[in-house]
Write a protein that holds these residues in place. Structure first.
Motif, PDB file in Angstrom:
ATOM      1  N   MET A   1       0.844  -1.201   0.000  1.00  0.00           N
ATOM      2  CA  MET A   1       0.000   0.000   0.000  1.00  0.00           C
ATOM      3  C   MET A   1       0.877   1.249   0.000  1.00  0.00           C
ATOM      4  N   THR A   2       1.720   1.359  -1.029  1.00  0.00           N
ATOM      5  CA  THR A   2       2.667   2.469  -1.099  1.00  0.00           C
ATOM      6  C   THR A   2       1.966   3.815  -1.082  1.00  0.00           C
ATOM      7  N   ASN A   3       0.883   3.950  -1.869  1.00  0.00           N
ATOM      8  CA  ASN A   3       0.176   5.228  -1.915  1.00  0.00           C
ATOM      9  C   ASN A   3      -0.429   5.575  -0.562  1.00  0.00           C
ATOM     10  N   GLN A   4      -1.045   4.585   0.089  1.00  0.00           N
ATOM     11  CA  GLN A   4      -1.652   4.839   1.387  1.00  0.00           C
ATOM     12  C   GLN A   4      -0.598   5.222   2.418  1.00  0.00           C
ATOM     13  N   TYR A   5       0.558   4.591   2.343  1.00  0.00           N
ATOM     14  CA  TYR A   5       1.659   4.938   3.259  1.00  0.00           C
ATOM     15  C   TYR A   5       2.077   6.386   3.051  1.00  0.00           C
ATOM     16  N   THR A   6       2.211   6.784   1.788  1.00  0.00           N
ATOM     17  CA  THR A   6       2.631   8.160   1.484  1.00  0.00           C
ATOM     18  C   THR A   6       1.643   9.180   2.047  1.00  0.00           C
ATOM     19  N   ALA A   7       0.342   8.965   1.794  1.00  0.00           N
ATOM     20  CA  ALA A   7      -0.664   9.915   2.259  1.00  0.00           C
ATOM     21  C   ALA A   7      -0.748   9.927   3.779  1.00  0.00           C
ATOM     22  N   TRP A   8      -0.747   8.745   4.389  1.00  0.00           N
ATOM     23  CA  TRP A   8      -0.929   8.663   5.835  1.00  0.00           C
ATOM     24  C   TRP A   8       0.258   9.277   6.579  1.00  0.00           C
ATOM     25  N   PRO A  15       2.387   4.642  10.817  1.00  0.00           N
ATOM     26  CA  PRO A  15       2.257   3.571   9.814  1.00  0.00           C
ATOM     27  C   PRO A  15       1.758   2.254  10.396  1.00  0.00           C
ATOM     28  N   ALA A  16       1.914   2.061  11.703  1.00  0.00           N
ATOM     29  CA  ALA A  16       1.452   0.818  12.319  1.00  0.00           C
ATOM     30  C   ALA A  16      -0.063   0.657  12.227  1.00  0.00           C
ATOM     31  N   LEU A  17      -0.782   1.751  11.953  1.00  0.00           N
ATOM     32  CA  LEU A  17      -2.239   1.666  11.841  1.00  0.00           C
ATOM     33  C   LEU A  17      -2.709   1.257  10.441  1.00  0.00           C
ATOM     34  N   LEU A  18      -1.828   1.251   9.461  1.00  0.00           N
ATOM     35  CA  LEU A  18      -2.227   1.014   8.077  1.00  0.00           C
ATOM     36  C   LEU A  18      -2.852  -0.361   7.819  1.00  0.00           C
ATOM     37  N   PRO A  19      -2.471  -1.417   8.533  1.00  0.00           N
ATOM     38  CA  PRO A  19      -3.141  -2.707   8.295  1.00  0.00           C
ATOM     39  C   PRO A  19      -4.642  -2.690   8.557  1.00  0.00           C
ATOM     40  N   ALA A  20      -5.139  -1.656   9.232  1.00  0.00           N
ATOM     41  CA  ALA A  20      -6.583  -1.562   9.469  1.00  0.00           C
ATOM     42  C   ALA A  20      -7.358  -1.226   8.198  1.00  0.00           C
ATOM     43  N   VAL A  21      -6.661  -0.809   7.144  1.00  0.00           N
ATOM     44  CA  VAL A  21      -7.316  -0.386   5.909  1.00  0.00           C
ATOM     45  C   VAL A  21      -7.364  -1.536   4.908  1.00  0.00           C
ATOM     46  N   THR A  22      -8.556  -1.849   4.424  1.00  0.00           N
ATOM     47  CA  THR A  22      -8.724  -2.809   3.337  1.00  0.00           C
ATOM     48  C   THR A  22      -9.473  -2.124   2.197  1.00  0.00           C
ATOM     49  N   ALA A  23      -9.276  -2.621   0.988  1.00  0.00           N
ATOM     50  CA  ALA A  23      -9.878  -1.991  -0.183  1.00  0.00           C
ATOM     51  C   ALA A  23     -10.592  -3.029  -1.035  1.00  0.00           C
ATOM     52  N   ALA A  40      -7.935   8.588  -5.613  1.00  0.00           N
ATOM     53  CA  ALA A  40      -9.220   8.708  -4.925  1.00  0.00           C
ATOM     54  C   ALA A  40      -9.313   7.706  -3.778  1.00  0.00           C
ATOM     55  N   ARG A  41      -8.967   6.475  -4.048  1.00  0.00           N
ATOM     56  CA  ARG A  41      -9.004   5.427  -3.024  1.00  0.00           C
ATOM     57  C   ARG A  41      -8.104   5.796  -1.841  1.00  0.00           C
ATOM     58  N   THR A  42      -6.930   6.322  -2.138  1.00  0.00           N
ATOM     59  CA  THR A  42      -5.963   6.657  -1.093  1.00  0.00           C
ATOM     60  C   THR A  42      -6.455   7.798  -0.220  1.00  0.00           C
ATOM     61  N   CYS A  43      -6.997   8.842  -0.826  1.00  0.00           N
ATOM     62  CA  CYS A  43      -7.455  10.000  -0.057  1.00  0.00           C
ATOM     63  C   CYS A  43      -8.612   9.624   0.866  1.00  0.00           C
ATOM     64  N   VAL A  44      -9.564   8.862   0.340  1.00  0.00           N
ATOM     65  CA  VAL A  44     -10.696   8.442   1.161  1.00  0.00           C
ATOM     66  C   VAL A  44     -10.223   7.499   2.262  1.00  0.00           C
ATOM     67  N   GLY A  45      -9.310   6.585   1.931  1.00  0.00           N
ATOM     68  CA  GLY A  45      -8.789   5.673   2.945  1.00  0.00           C
ATOM     69  C   GLY A  45      -8.078   6.400   4.066  1.00  0.00           C
ATOM     70  N   ALA A  46      -7.289   7.419   3.726  1.00  0.00           N
ATOM     71  CA  ALA A  46      -6.584   8.194   4.749  1.00  0.00           C
ATOM     72  C   ALA A  46      -7.566   8.931   5.644  1.00  0.00           C
ATOM     73  N   CYS A  47      -8.640   9.463   5.062  1.00  0.00           N
ATOM     74  CA  CYS A  47      -9.639  10.178   5.847  1.00  0.00           C
ATOM     75  C   CYS A  47     -10.365   9.221   6.785  1.00  0.00           C
ATOM     76  N   ALA A  48     -10.751   8.048   6.281  1.00  0.00           N
ATOM     77  CA  ALA A  48     -11.447   7.076   7.113  1.00  0.00           C
ATOM     78  C   ALA A  48     -10.555   6.581   8.244  1.00  0.00           C
ATOM     79  N   ALA A  51     -10.406   9.186  10.910  1.00  0.00           N
ATOM     80  CA  ALA A  51     -11.637   9.164  11.695  1.00  0.00           C
ATOM     81  C   ALA A  51     -11.631   7.995  12.672  1.00  0.00           C
ATOM     82  N   ALA A  52     -11.205   6.837  12.196  1.00  0.00           N
ATOM     83  CA  ALA A  52     -11.155   5.655  13.055  1.00  0.00           C
ATOM     84  C   ALA A  52     -10.170   5.853  14.205  1.00  0.00           C
ATOM     85  N   GLU A  53      -9.033   6.481  13.915  1.00  0.00           N
ATOM     86  CA  GLU A  53      -8.038   6.754  14.949  1.00  0.00           C
ATOM     87  C   GLU A  53      -8.608   7.661  16.027  1.00  0.00           C
ATOM     88  N   LEU A  54      -9.283   8.744  15.631  1.00  0.00           N
ATOM     89  CA  LEU A  54      -9.867   9.651  16.607  1.00  0.00           C
ATOM     90  C   LEU A  54     -10.979   8.958  17.390  1.00  0.00           C
TER      91      LEU A  54
END
Length: 459
Positions: A1-8, A15-23, A40-48, A51-54
């Protein structure tokens, strides 16, 4: 998930929270020469995930709720302004003078959706206020694209010459944009750690932003998308507009979900604004950089008057460089940065399949606010976050990588992610929110209300 890592990580996330994201991939969604689906997928995933973290922070959970990003839902949301129906009527998209035009040496794109922008465009070209499109075409055909760009800009209008990716890379503004991170963040002033009321982990839905008061000073389209998302997550969002600058009705209907809408003259009624600011948690601005500073609304000035505030800013070109104070919209940023040239065919400019710079930046902006609030719960500092459409464009064209989702399922079409609701505006058909995490909301608590009809006060 290179793109998700970059955005997050650009958002300051762990980065330890990234495994919580599935697509869930959907074949053919947001098809483009550039990796729009991945952006688009990456931006929405980072936002979600933000939200989950908060939400985990406020419920005391040890781990974050699982995040699920579905390409179909994302594609529908990125087309929300096109999919909207008001009593069955399709929305008005671009005005007749908002389009590409041939010039003597290439192409230029204008933006004239608002009446005042149309008037400035026609005035800059020496045309009458009611000049038809053929007359405009005749004038533009005899001028160079760069001449039109500068002439219209000096008149306060909007026109941008078509550039290739190499042409944009050689521009001074491009160098300024490239020197900045995707998400700019700074500590504005120290304050005691924000004590957020705990949330009941058994409550449904989980609303991570519940209790946050957000002043929405944004227009078209990234800022309203961000604040619409914060409203989805439970924030009390109050949009403020100058009474003399009404929003386009269909645009307001699309981006007004979950919010209240009021008018306020910042020059004549500062007392009301200061009362709102005194109990605000977040201020989101989307006007041309510097436009609100004369009202004392720069990030640092706001943070001085309201300790612990989060100030989020979005602009077209970034608040720096030779174009730092220029107006702009998604369509114009695509033209300047070489995207329109890349997406074009047979010597004619093209466009992305959606206003992806606007929508993508909007979800990243919402994510930046959520992350700032999470970080404040530890250290209390007022924070400023800033994003620019031009920087998102750079990310899309140079950094986002094609990454098919693990399950590339068929796309059933947008109807699977549409809903209808009654409102004071009429029967609204709208795209459902794509931000999804376990236990989270699936729709807004209230539909869009008529523009400017709410009081300028907190609930």
């Amino acid at each position: 998930m290179t793109n998700q890592y970059t955005a997050w990580t650009a958002l300051g996330g762990d980065p330890a929270l990234l495994p919580a994201v599935t697509a869930v991939g959907r074949a053919g969604t947001l098809s483009s020469k550039l990796p729009v689906r991945e952006l688009a997928r990456t931006c929405v995933g980072a936002c979600a995930l933000a939200a989950a973290e908060l939400g985990a922070r406020r419920t005391g959970r040890a781990g974050v709720p699982g995040v699920r990003v579905d390409d179909g839902a994302v594609a529908a949301a990125f087309h929300s302004e096109r999919l909207l129906r008001v009593d069955g009527r399709a929305p008005v998209a671009f005005a007749p003078l908002s389009r590409f035009w041939r010039t003597a040496d290439g192409w230029v794109r204008t933006h004239a959706n608002y009446p005042h922008h149309r008037a400035r465009l026609l005035g800059a070209l020496g045309l009458s206020p009611d000049a038809p499109a053929p007359e405009v075409a005749g004038v533009l055909a005899g001028r160079s694209a760069l001449e039109v760009e500068e002439t219209v800009y000096r008149a306060g209008g909007l026109a941008v010459a078509l550039r290739t990716p190499a042409g944009w890379a050689a521009h001074e503004q491009a160098a300024e944009v490239a020197a900045r991170p995707l998400v700019e963040s700074e500590r504005l002033a120290p304050a005691p750690p924000r004590v957020l009321p705990p949330l009941d982990p058994a409550a449904a839905p989980l609303l991570p932003a519940a209790g946050l008061r957000v002043l929405d000073l944004t227009r078209v389209l990234a800022g309203p998308v961000a604040t619409r998302t914060l409203a989805l997550l439970g924030a009390d969002v109050l949009r403020l507009d100058a009474p003399e600058l009404p929003e386009l009705p269909d645009q307001h209907a699309d981006t007004g979900f979950g919010k209240r809408s009021a008018t306020l003259d910042l020059g004549a009624d500062r007392d009301t604004f200061e009362k709102l600011l005194a109990s605000a948690d977040v201020v989101v601005t989307g006007y041309r950089p510097g436009a609100l500073d004369r009202f004392g609304l720069s990030p640092r000035a706001l943070a001085e008057r309201r300790p612990g505030l989060v100030v989020a800013q979005v602009s077209a070109w970034g608040g720096y460089g030779p174009w730092g104070e220029r107006r702009g919209f998604d369509s114009l940023v695509q033209v300047a940065t070489g995207i329109a040239a890349t997406e074009g065919t047979a010597g004619e400019p093209g466009a992305l399949p959606a206003q992806a710079l606007d929508h993508g930046t909007g979800y990243l902006l919402a994510a930046a606010v959520l992350r700032a609030v999470t970080e404040q719960s530890y250290d209390g500092h007022a924070r400023g976050v800033r994003l620019a459409l031009a920087r998102t464009a750079l990310w899309l064209t140079r950094e986002v990588r094609p990454e098919p989702a693990p399950d590339d399922a068929p796309d059933p079409g947008p109807d699977a992610w549409l809903a209808e609701t009654d409102s004071d505006l009429g029967r609204l058909r709208h795209a459902l929110p794509p931000v999804s995490f376990a236990g989270g909301p699936t729709d807004w608590a209230r539909p869009s209300a008529p523009w400017g009809t709410d009081p300028a006060a907190w609930d």
